[in-house]
Design a protein around this motif. Structure first.
Motif, short mmCIF file in Angstrom:
data_model
loop_
_atom_site.label_atom_id
_atom_site.label_comp_id
_atom_site.label_asym_id
_atom_site.label_seq_id
_atom_site.Cartn_x
_atom_site.Cartn_y
_atom_site.Cartn_z
N VAL A 126 0.83 -1.21 0.00
CA VAL A 126 0.00 0.00 0.00
C VAL A 126 0.87 1.26 0.00
O VAL A 126 0.62 2.20 -0.77
N PHE A 127 1.90 1.26 0.82
CA PHE A 127 2.76 2.45 0.87
C PHE A 127 3.56 2.61 -0.43
O PHE A 127 3.67 3.71 -0.97
N ALA A 128 4.09 1.51 -0.96
CA ALA A 128 4.86 1.59 -2.21
C ALA A 128 3.96 2.02 -3.37
O ALA A 128 4.35 2.88 -4.17
N ASP A 129 2.76 1.45 -3.44
CA ASP A 129 1.83 1.85 -4.51
C ASP A 129 1.39 3.30 -4.34
O ASP A 129 1.29 4.03 -5.33
N GLY A 130 1.11 3.70 -3.13
CA GLY A 130 0.69 5.09 -2.89
C GLY A 130 1.76 6.08 -3.30
O GLY A 130 1.50 7.03 -4.06
N PHE A 131 2.98 5.86 -2.83
CA PHE A 131 4.06 6.78 -3.20
C PHE A 131 4.44 6.62 -4.67
O PHE A 131 4.78 7.59 -5.34
N GLY A 132 4.37 5.39 -5.18
CA GLY A 132 4.66 5.17 -6.59
C GLY A 132 3.68 5.89 -7.50
O GLY A 132 4.06 6.44 -8.54
N TYR A 133 2.41 5.91 -7.09
CA TYR A 133 1.39 6.62 -7.87
C TYR A 133 1.60 8.12 -7.79
O TYR A 133 1.59 8.82 -8.81
N LEU A 134 1.82 8.63 -6.58
CA LEU A 134 1.97 10.08 -6.39
C LEU A 134 3.22 10.61 -7.07
O LEU A 134 3.22 11.72 -7.61
N MET A 135 4.30 9.82 -7.07
CA MET A 135 5.58 10.28 -7.63
C MET A 135 5.81 9.74 -9.05
O MET A 135 6.87 9.99 -9.62
N ASP A 136 4.84 8.98 -9.55
CA ASP A 136 4.97 8.34 -10.87
C ASP A 136 6.30 7.59 -10.96
O ASP A 136 7.07 7.77 -11.90
N ASN A 137 6.52 6.73 -9.98
CA ASN A 137 7.78 6.01 -9.86
C ASN A 137 7.53 4.53 -10.15
O ASN A 137 6.90 3.82 -9.36
N ALA A 138 8.04 4.06 -11.28
CA ALA A 138 7.81 2.68 -11.72
C ALA A 138 8.44 1.67 -10.75
O ALA A 138 7.89 0.57 -10.55
N SER A 139 9.55 2.01 -10.15
CA SER A 139 10.21 1.09 -9.22
C SER A 139 9.35 0.87 -7.97
O SER A 139 9.20 -0.27 -7.51
N LEU A 140 8.79 1.93 -7.43
CA LEU A 140 7.90 1.79 -6.28
C LEU A 140 6.63 1.03 -6.66
O LEU A 140 6.12 0.22 -5.88
N GLN A 141 6.12 1.27 -7.86
CA GLN A 141 4.93 0.56 -8.32
C GLN A 141 5.22 -0.94 -8.47
O GLN A 141 4.39 -1.77 -8.10
N ALA A 142 6.39 -1.27 -8.97
CA ALA A 142 6.77 -2.69 -9.07
C ALA A 142 6.92 -3.30 -7.68
O ALA A 142 6.51 -4.45 -7.45
N THR A 143 7.48 -2.55 -6.76
CA THR A 143 7.60 -3.02 -5.38
C THR A 143 6.21 -3.29 -4.79
O THR A 143 5.99 -4.32 -4.14
N GLY A 144 5.28 -2.38 -5.03
CA GLY A 144 3.91 -2.55 -4.54
C GLY A 144 3.27 -3.80 -5.10
O GLY A 144 2.60 -4.56 -4.39
N TRP A 145 3.47 -4.04 -6.40
CA TRP A 145 2.90 -5.22 -7.04
C TRP A 145 3.46 -6.50 -6.44
O TRP A 145 2.72 -7.39 -6.03
N TRP A 146 4.78 -6.61 -6.38
CA TRP A 146 5.39 -7.86 -5.90
C TRP A 146 5.15 -8.06 -4.40
O TRP A 146 5.01 -9.20 -3.95
N ALA A 147 5.07 -6.99 -3.64
CA ALA A 147 4.74 -7.12 -2.21
C ALA A 147 3.33 -7.67 -2.05
O ALA A 147 3.07 -8.51 -1.19
N LEU A 148 2.41 -7.22 -2.90
CA LEU A 148 1.03 -7.71 -2.82
C LEU A 148 0.96 -9.18 -3.22
O LEU A 148 0.23 -9.97 -2.60
N VAL A 149 1.71 -9.58 -4.23
CA VAL A 149 1.76 -11.00 -4.61
C VAL A 149 2.29 -11.82 -3.42
O VAL A 149 1.74 -12.88 -3.09
N GLY A 150 3.33 -11.33 -2.77
CA GLY A 150 3.87 -12.01 -1.59
C GLY A 150 2.85 -12.08 -0.46
O GLY A 150 2.74 -13.09 0.24
#
Length: 170
Positions: free
Chosen positions: A20-44
């Protein structure tokens, strides 16, 4: 054999939080690395929840619980099924965002993700109340920070049920 659920359940809690935090910051900052972190953390988190739920059921079935504690464990179980389903639904939604260009980021996903995080944290609190207020899964030591009857009344307000001391095995 000691309970196995407590050793596993911390992973989905931590990974939903990270997602949630990685996706939130990834969305706000348009940061693909944080968005990927959010995705894989959710899969985990989904994998962890898929392991934690049956582990909890296994532990519950081999415990000898007082009637009230047993009722509270069943509340925890029902909330756990809800959390697992919510994580699964969120993962499907996130997969669509990740891999289908027709689905875009939006506040709707992030709001639902925060709700799932809140539900996950509530479930973690409820599980800790079972341990610390009712002694579920641990040998009683009498070393709590409050009298057992006060702690048990607190969880009864949330999970419902009486404070009888009938023994109930499952």
């Amino acid at each position: 054999m000691p309970p196995i659920h407590p050793a596993i359940v911390h992973f989905p809690i931590a990974l939903v939080t990270l997602s949630v935090f990685a996706d939130g910051f990834g969305y706000l900052m348009d940061n693909a690395s944080l968005q990927a972190t959010g995705w894989w953390a959710l899969v985990g988190a989904l994998i962890g929840a898929a392991i934690a739920v049956p582990a909890g059921l296994f532990d519950m079935r081999r415990e000898r619980l007082e009637h009230t504690a047993h009722q509270h464990v069943h509340t925890h179980m029902r909330v756990g099924f809800t959390v697992a389903a919510a994580i699964a639904g969120l993962t499907i939604w996130r997969w669509l965002i990740q891999y289908n260009p027709r689905f875009n980021w939006g506040w709707g996903y992030l709001v639902v993700a925060v709700v799932v995080l809140g539900l996950t944290l509530f479930q973690g609190w409820l599980g800790s109340e079972l341990v610390y207020s009712n002694g579920v899964g641990v040998a009683p030591t009498g070393q709590g920070t409050e009298p057992a009857n006060e702690a048990q009344r607190r969880i009864a307000r949330v999970a419902g049920g009486s404070n009888s001391s009938d023994r109930h095995s499952h």
